[in-house]
Design a protein around this motif. Structure first.
Motif, PDB file in Angstrom:
ATOM      1  N   ASP A   5      48.317  15.346  49.186  1.00  0.00           N
ATOM      2  CA  ASP A   5      48.984  16.380  49.974  1.00  0.00           C
ATOM      3  C   ASP A   5      48.203  17.682  49.790  1.00  0.00           C
ATOM      4  O   ASP A   5      47.244  17.740  49.013  1.00  0.00           O
ATOM      5  CB  ASP A   5      50.454  16.530  49.569  1.00  0.00           C
ATOM      6  N   GLU A   6      48.609  18.712  50.497  1.00  0.00           N
ATOM      7  CA  GLU A   6      47.853  19.961  50.462  1.00  0.00           C
ATOM      8  C   GLU A   6      47.783  20.559  49.056  1.00  0.00           C
ATOM      9  O   GLU A   6      46.736  21.059  48.639  1.00  0.00           O
ATOM     10  CB  GLU A   6      48.446  20.981  51.439  1.00  0.00           C
ATOM     11  N   ALA A   7      48.879  20.494  48.313  1.00  0.00           N
ATOM     12  CA  ALA A   7      48.886  21.084  46.961  1.00  0.00           C
ATOM     13  C   ALA A   7      47.904  20.362  46.039  1.00  0.00           C
ATOM     14  O   ALA A   7      47.132  21.011  45.324  1.00  0.00           O
ATOM     15  CB  ALA A   7      50.296  21.046  46.379  1.00  0.00           C
ATOM     16  N   SER A   8      47.914  19.024  46.055  1.00  0.00           N
ATOM     17  CA  SER A   8      46.987  18.298  45.171  1.00  0.00           C
ATOM     18  C   SER A   8      45.547  18.439  45.643  1.00  0.00           C
ATOM     19  O   SER A   8      44.622  18.517  44.836  1.00  0.00           O
ATOM     20  CB  SER A   8      47.399  16.829  45.035  1.00  0.00           C
ATOM     21  N   TRP A   9      45.325  18.474  46.970  1.00  0.00           N
ATOM     22  CA  TRP A   9      43.996  18.716  47.531  1.00  0.00           C
ATOM     23  C   TRP A   9      43.453  20.052  47.030  1.00  0.00           C
ATOM     24  O   TRP A   9      42.339  20.142  46.530  1.00  0.00           O
ATOM     25  CB  TRP A   9      44.068  18.698  49.053  1.00  0.00           C
ATOM     26  N   THR A  10      44.266  21.089  47.159  1.00  0.00           N
ATOM     27  CA  THR A  10      43.846  22.433  46.779  1.00  0.00           C
ATOM     28  C   THR A  10      43.547  22.502  45.284  1.00  0.00           C
ATOM     29  O   THR A  10      42.537  23.073  44.866  1.00  0.00           O
ATOM     30  CB  THR A  10      44.924  23.455  47.165  1.00  0.00           C
ATOM     31  N   GLU A  47      39.398  23.089  60.135  1.00  0.00           N
ATOM     32  CA  GLU A  47      39.928  22.089  59.217  1.00  0.00           C
ATOM     33  C   GLU A  47      41.112  21.425  59.926  1.00  0.00           C
ATOM     34  O   GLU A  47      42.064  22.099  60.291  1.00  0.00           O
ATOM     35  CB  GLU A  47      40.383  22.786  57.938  1.00  0.00           C
ATOM     36  N   ARG A  49      43.666  19.645  59.191  1.00  0.00           N
ATOM     37  CA  ARG A  49      45.015  19.753  58.612  1.00  0.00           C
ATOM     38  C   ARG A  49      45.384  21.182  58.246  1.00  0.00           C
ATOM     39  O   ARG A  49      46.486  21.437  57.770  1.00  0.00           O
ATOM     40  CB  ARG A  49      45.121  18.868  57.371  1.00  0.00           C
ATOM     41  N   TRP A  51      44.099  22.766  55.775  1.00  0.00           N
ATOM     42  CA  TRP A  51      44.022  22.887  54.323  1.00  0.00           C
ATOM     43  C   TRP A  51      42.821  23.752  53.944  1.00  0.00           C
ATOM     44  O   TRP A  51      41.880  23.921  54.726  1.00  0.00           O
ATOM     45  CB  TRP A  51      43.890  21.516  53.688  1.00  0.00           C
ATOM     46  N   PRO A  52      42.811  24.293  52.727  1.00  0.00           N
ATOM     47  CA  PRO A  52      41.703  25.157  52.308  1.00  0.00           C
ATOM     48  C   PRO A  52      40.369  24.412  52.244  1.00  0.00           C
ATOM     49  O   PRO A  52      40.317  23.192  52.077  1.00  0.00           O
ATOM     50  CB  PRO A  52      42.094  25.610  50.906  1.00  0.00           C
ATOM     51  N   ARG A  53      39.304  25.169  52.362  1.00  0.00           N
ATOM     52  CA  ARG A  53      37.961  24.663  52.116  1.00  0.00           C
ATOM     53  C   ARG A  53      37.325  25.606  51.108  1.00  0.00           C
ATOM     54  O   ARG A  53      37.816  26.714  50.888  1.00  0.00           O
ATOM     55  CB  ARG A  53      37.143  24.578  53.402  1.00  0.00           C
ATOM     56  N   ARG A 127      41.785  11.524  50.348  1.00  0.00           N
ATOM     57  CA  ARG A 127      42.182  12.068  51.645  1.00  0.00           C
ATOM     58  C   ARG A 127      41.666  11.210  52.797  1.00  0.00           C
ATOM     59  O   ARG A 127      42.286  11.136  53.856  1.00  0.00           O
ATOM     60  CB  ARG A 127      41.639  13.498  51.766  1.00  0.00           C
TER      61      ARG A 127
END
Length: 185
Positions: A5-10, A47, A49, A51-53, A127
């Motif tokens: 999810d976005e939190a774990s990705w970040t 991006e 989704r 989400w941050p890069r 991902r």
């Protein structure tokens, strides 16, 4: 494989990619994935989704989009210098980007941190799903995509004008990610 999810990705992105590194994802829009990878490399795509890069040049400034970025001179022909690599090998390469010259012996306290760093790399690459494909410019993958990328030779097919660069391109049916490190001197 875990669900990302976005939190774990970040969290994983921040743990693995810092100054002078490149981590960005874009949508797959072309039959030829190399065109999509070039769009990501040039920061010419959003991006998918939201989400941050992480695209930070040495010194901390953001990489510029287009021809002034680290991949500005890359053409589709340059992709002859990337080789298929296993998921585990791709995870290992993402971890080695932490070390100067992309070797584990250059990662501070690597033996104690290996499991944590591998977990973050797995999270980033999860991902792209179970059917994803991975490519690298680490020459060790040319003859053996299942080689131990922690113990590989330090030879790379350069993509940039930096002294050395190394990374992973991740492909799914809907997204392409570029995860790269650079040695500037």
């Amino acid at each position: 494989m875990t669900r990302i999810d976005e939190a774990s990705w970040t969290r994983s992105l921040r743990a693995l990619f810092g100054e002078g590194m490149f981590a960005a994802v874009g949508a797959r829009r072309h039959d030829d994935w190399r065109r999509d990878a070039l769009d990501v490399m040039r920061l010419a795509t959003a991006e998918p989704r939201g989400w941050p890069r992480q695209v930070s040049a040495p010194g901390g400034a953001p990489y510029a989009p287009g021809p002034n970025g680290p991949f500005g001179a890359v053409t589709p022909n340059d992709f002859t210098g990337v080789f298929p690599v296993s998921r585990r090998g791709a995870e290992q390469i993402v971890v080695t980007l932490q070390g100067e010259w992309f070797q584990t012996d250059e990662i501070p306290d690597f033996p104690a941190r290996e499991a944590e760093l591998m977990s973050h790399a797995r999270g980033v690459l999860d991902r792209f799903g179970e059917d994803s494909l991975f490519f690298t410019n680490a020459v060790s993958a040319r003859n053996d995509p299942h080689a131990d990328m922690f113990r590989r030779e330090g030879t790379y097919e350069g993509f940039t004008e930096h002294v050395m660069d190394c990374g992973v391109i991740a492909l799914s049916a809907t997204e392409v990610g570029v995860f790269w490190g650079f040695t500037i001197d």
